[in-house]
Design a protein around this motif. Structure first.
Motif, PDB file in Angstrom:
ATOM      1  N   HIS A   1       0.828  -1.205   0.000  1.00  0.00           N
ATOM      2  CA  HIS A   1       0.000   0.000   0.000  1.00  0.00           C
ATOM      3  C   HIS A   1       0.862   1.255   0.000  1.00  0.00           C
ATOM      4  O   HIS A   1       0.552   2.229  -0.682  1.00  0.00           O
ATOM      5  CB  HIS A   1      -0.933   0.008   1.214  1.00  0.00           C
ATOM      6  N   LYS A   2       1.945   1.234   0.756  1.00  0.00           N
ATOM      7  CA  LYS A   2       2.853   2.389   0.785  1.00  0.00           C
ATOM      8  C   LYS A   2       3.514   2.591  -0.565  1.00  0.00           C
ATOM      9  O   LYS A   2       3.688   3.718  -1.024  1.00  0.00           O
ATOM     10  CB  LYS A   2       3.907   2.215   1.872  1.00  0.00           C
ATOM     11  N   LEU A   3       3.903   1.495  -1.214  1.00  0.00           N
ATOM     12  CA  LEU A   3       4.526   1.580  -2.529  1.00  0.00           C
ATOM     13  C   LEU A   3       3.545   2.140  -3.552  1.00  0.00           C
ATOM     14  O   LEU A   3       3.901   3.000  -4.362  1.00  0.00           O
ATOM     15  CB  LEU A   3       5.023   0.199  -2.964  1.00  0.00           C
ATOM     16  N   ILE A   4       2.308   1.680  -3.517  1.00  0.00           N
ATOM     17  CA  ILE A   4       1.289   2.191  -4.441  1.00  0.00           C
ATOM     18  C   ILE A   4       1.035   3.673  -4.189  1.00  0.00           C
ATOM     19  O   ILE A   4       0.930   4.464  -5.127  1.00  0.00           O
ATOM     20  CB  ILE A   4      -0.018   1.370  -4.322  1.00  0.00           C
ATOM     21  N   LEU A   5       0.972   4.074  -2.930  1.00  0.00           N
ATOM     22  CA  LEU A   5       0.773   5.486  -2.590  1.00  0.00           C
ATOM     23  C   LEU A   5       1.943   6.326  -3.082  1.00  0.00           C
ATOM     24  O   LEU A   5       1.752   7.394  -3.672  1.00  0.00           O
ATOM     25  CB  LEU A   5       0.582   5.653  -1.086  1.00  0.00           C
TER      26      LEU A   5
END
Length: 82
Positions: free
Chosen positions: A4-8
């Motif tokens: 999720h952090k990578l996508i954000l």
């Protein structure tokens, strides 16, 4: 969680790249000066209306100061001062 952090992070980078593409710090050539440029004597000044904005800023500052004053008095009366 890391996914999720990578996508954000990738989404933010994508938005930055897309929306800053059209921004430019260099403007075009300035307009030519008016006909009476450089003449001495009584010339017209700028047309900046100061009265309305100045009154509005003073009124808003006074209202904010009054609110802060009464809020601090309430805290003192309740005994919750930091």
């Amino acid at each position: 969680m890391i996914k999720h952090k990578l996508i954000l992070l990738l989404t933010i980078i994508l938005f930055i790249l897309v929306f800053t593409e059209n921004l430019s710090a260099q403007g075009g050539a300035p307009p030519p000066p008016p006909d009476n440029h450089g003449e001495s004597g009584d010339q017209e000044g700028g047309g900046a209306p100061l009265s309305g904005g100045t009154f509005l800023l003073i009124a808003m500052g006074a209202a904010y100061g009054t609110k802060k004053y009464f809020s601090s008095r309430k805290k003192i009366e309740k005994g919750t001062v930091d």
